[in-house]
Write a protein that holds these residues in place. Sequence first.
Motif, PDB file in Angstrom:
ATOM      1  N   UNK A 190       0.763  -1.263   0.000  1.00  0.00           N
ATOM      2  CA  UNK A 190       0.000   0.000   0.000  1.00  0.00           C
ATOM      3  C   UNK A 190       0.801   1.327   0.000  1.00  0.00           C
ATOM      4  N   UNK A 191       0.307   2.580  -0.438  1.00  0.00           N
ATOM      5  CA  UNK A 191       0.976   3.900  -0.259  1.00  0.00           C
ATOM      6  C   UNK A 191       0.093   4.884   0.492  1.00  0.00           C
ATOM      7  N   UNK A 192       0.432   6.167   0.426  1.00  0.00           N
ATOM      8  CA  UNK A 192      -0.283   7.133   1.219  1.00  0.00           C
ATOM      9  C   UNK A 192      -1.778   7.106   0.955  1.00  0.00           C
ATOM     10  N   UNK A 193      -2.572   7.182   2.030  1.00  0.00           N
ATOM     11  CA  UNK A 193      -4.023   7.213   2.010  1.00  0.00           C
ATOM     12  C   UNK A 193      -4.668   5.874   1.718  1.00  0.00           C
ATOM     13  N   UNK A 194      -3.914   4.818   1.369  1.00  0.00           N
ATOM     14  CA  UNK A 194      -4.527   3.511   1.200  1.00  0.00           C
ATOM     15  C   UNK A 194      -4.691   2.956   2.589  1.00  0.00           C
ATOM     16  N   UNK A 195      -5.898   2.986   3.104  1.00  0.00           N
ATOM     17  CA  UNK A 195      -6.067   3.004   4.538  1.00  0.00           C
ATOM     18  C   UNK A 195      -6.116   1.656   5.225  1.00  0.00           C
ATOM     19  N   UNK A 252       2.049   4.607   6.553  1.00  0.00           N
ATOM     20  CA  UNK A 252       2.327   3.671   5.472  1.00  0.00           C
ATOM     21  C   UNK A 252       3.719   3.952   4.943  1.00  0.00           C
ATOM     22  N   UNK A 253       4.527   2.926   4.840  1.00  0.00           N
ATOM     23  CA  UNK A 253       5.855   3.092   4.266  1.00  0.00           C
ATOM     24  C   UNK A 253       5.777   2.978   2.756  1.00  0.00           C
ATOM     25  N   UNK A 254       6.277   3.968   2.054  1.00  0.00           N
ATOM     26  CA  UNK A 254       6.428   3.879   0.600  1.00  0.00           C
ATOM     27  C   UNK A 254       7.884   3.539   0.335  1.00  0.00           C
ATOM     28  N   UNK A 255       8.127   2.276  -0.020  1.00  0.00           N
ATOM     29  CA  UNK A 255       9.500   1.812  -0.108  1.00  0.00           C
ATOM     30  C   UNK A 255      10.238   2.393  -1.302  1.00  0.00           C
ATOM     31  N   UNK A 256       9.496   3.042  -2.220  1.00  0.00           N
ATOM     32  CA  UNK A 256      10.143   3.551  -3.417  1.00  0.00           C
ATOM     33  C   UNK A 256      10.604   4.982  -3.252  1.00  0.00           C
ATOM     34  N   UNK A 257       9.846   5.814  -2.488  1.00  0.00           N
ATOM     35  CA  UNK A 257      10.236   7.205  -2.338  1.00  0.00           C
ATOM     36  C   UNK A 257      11.026   7.441  -1.059  1.00  0.00           C
ATOM     37  N   UNK A 258      11.217   6.370  -0.263  1.00  0.00           N
ATOM     38  CA  UNK A 258      11.983   6.471   0.976  1.00  0.00           C
ATOM     39  C   UNK A 258      11.347   7.457   1.942  1.00  0.00           C
ATOM     40  N   UNK A 259      10.020   7.476   2.000  1.00  0.00           N
ATOM     41  CA  UNK A 259       9.327   8.343   2.931  1.00  0.00           C
ATOM     42  C   UNK A 259       8.305   7.550   3.695  1.00  0.00           C
ATOM     43  N   UNK A 260       7.915   8.112   4.845  1.00  0.00           N
ATOM     44  CA  UNK A 260       6.803   7.534   5.591  1.00  0.00           C
ATOM     45  C   UNK A 260       5.680   8.551   5.604  1.00  0.00           C
ATOM     46  N   UNK A 298       3.867   7.015  -4.661  1.00  0.00           N
ATOM     47  CA  UNK A 298       4.888   7.903  -4.121  1.00  0.00           C
ATOM     48  C   UNK A 298       4.341   9.240  -3.676  1.00  0.00           C
ATOM     49  N   UNK A 299       5.120  10.287  -3.880  1.00  0.00           N
ATOM     50  CA  UNK A 299       4.760  11.629  -3.454  1.00  0.00           C
ATOM     51  C   UNK A 299       5.069  12.603  -4.589  1.00  0.00           C
ATOM     52  N   UNK A 318       7.962  12.467  -7.471  1.00  0.00           N
ATOM     53  CA  UNK A 318       8.407  11.135  -7.838  1.00  0.00           C
ATOM     54  C   UNK A 318       7.993  10.828  -9.280  1.00  0.00           C
ATOM     55  N   UNK A 319       8.773   9.987  -9.937  1.00  0.00           N
ATOM     56  CA  UNK A 319       8.593   9.728 -11.369  1.00  0.00           C
ATOM     57  C   UNK A 319       7.192   9.236 -11.715  1.00  0.00           C
ATOM     58  N   UNK A 320       6.634   8.374 -10.904  1.00  0.00           N
ATOM     59  CA  UNK A 320       5.346   7.769 -11.239  1.00  0.00           C
ATOM     60  C   UNK A 320       4.188   8.338 -10.431  1.00  0.00           C
ATOM     61  N   UNK A 321       4.407   9.428  -9.697  1.00  0.00           N
ATOM     62  CA  UNK A 321       3.360   9.971  -8.838  1.00  0.00           C
ATOM     63  C   UNK A 321       2.128  10.354  -9.665  1.00  0.00           C
ATOM     64  N   UNK A 322       0.981   9.760  -9.317  1.00  0.00           N
ATOM     65  CA  UNK A 322      -0.307  10.007  -9.978  1.00  0.00           C
ATOM     66  C   UNK A 322      -0.253   9.780 -11.493  1.00  0.00           C
ATOM     67  N   UNK A 323       0.676   8.955 -11.934  1.00  0.00           N
ATOM     68  CA  UNK A 323       0.832   8.746 -13.373  1.00  0.00           C
ATOM     69  C   UNK A 323      -0.404   8.122 -14.000  1.00  0.00           C
TER      70      UNK A 323
END
Length: 490
Positions: A13-18, A36-44, A332-333, A336-341
């Motif tokens: 899961x990523x941000x807001x996927x609850x 939620x940890x986003x392992x691709x953008x290195x953010x929490x 991601x956020x 990021x390359x694929x954010x909302x792509x």
Amino acid sequence: MSSSSDRTTGDPVTPNCRTGPYCDVGHQAHLNNHSVVDQHSHTRHVIVNNPSKGPSMKRTLTLITALVVTALSSTTAHAAVKKAKPPLSCESRTFTSRPGPAFSDPEDADAQMNIMGPIIESINSASCGQTIRVAMYSIGSTQPGPDFANALIAAHQRGVIVKALMDSHSDNATWQSMVTELGNDPQASSFAALCPGGCLTHYSGSALHAKYYMLSGGSDANRTVTVSSANPTSAQARTAWNSAATVKGNVDLYNSYLRYFTAMAKGALNGPGPLVPDYYNSTSGEAARKLSPPSYQWPKARSRSDTWVDFLNNVKAPATINIAMFQWTSHGQPGDRNYLELPKKLVSLANTGVKIQILFTAGQVDGSVQNYLKNRPNITVHDTTRGTDANGNALHYTHDKYMMVSGNYAGTSNSRLVFVGSSNWTSNGIWHNDESDLKLVGQSNYEMFMTDWQNQFNRCCGTVARELSAEERAENTAREIPIDPRQVKE
């Protein structure tokens, strides 16, 4: 590196996927405040329901951390090895399987087992010397889980070779009954082996999320592969909408899945390796996409493109796209390359006149995705959650992962095609998980999926009031109906 507690619910899961295992990394769900940890953008990302903004408004706090994408181990993991019991007999039976699409309807008692029922029937028809292979995310301790497990156990006892792979999060008494009979050595003839994350990646937070069921059937004409969104669990049968496609007698497709399964088994606990984190672009993965029907077999290197965007790049107006999707994340956020792509691609197509109709499970979709799709010309979005139980959780919702296209596709006008399988629109689903989809072409397949899509729409949105409510939940302007966190793990 995310800790083991980060991966407590399966489909990542990523941000807001609850609440879900299907987002960017598996996580512990909390209704009001969770990270939620986003392992691709290195953010929490910490998702907070903000009472001051009203019950439906959410805000995302991004905390920069020192996370890195890591494998669980550079070599395959190990567990105590158990051997299979010897068969009790060598029994012959008449093999049966049902080719074509199938759809389970959780609100119709007669249709709840439309997917798992035929699979269990095929298992029960397998003869001594034939082979059954199963790859799944989970198995339930309530029906149809025990019936599914018992069918595999009985098959092995009458001399059928049985090989089963499952994500390790779902290890339970039902699974252990299979291990007692089949052993857990993925290098043996029969086994029930777990994967510690994606079988082919072992990335922390990834999962064996594919759901495919293979039966050799005793002859080329009987070779059977079923690719599905459904696991053998009670929630998948009685609560959620699901779909499947069964192909019979296609030896090339069967052999493609045989290669895929064999590669996955090498990455299971006690498997010899190697891992193949870009299986999608391996020789076998590329060959699978050239078959009829084409098969898409993940994982895929994170540096490579979003496969679903690749599909959408083939769509040109005039065309209509219908989507039924359980989980959808932002990848991601901002920046990021694929954010909302994916939503950006859909909006771009809609601006050219492509009509897009989306059904999803709103509580499993990132708020950023919902907000981006809101009030767009030629795009409708509706939430499929319906009814509530004593705990306020949804009684029904879509667990599907399919996309339909009618119209101009890859330069062919009047195309009719469906992409169906296990992959949610999440970072892990698109890159790191073990996932599999088929592309079905033709009017007949398309019409069957359209009937299912319309049935789901009629249930969630069949009156003016229900349609408005479903639209508001989908657009993040009304309180969503949560999914039972225990069901998300199924």
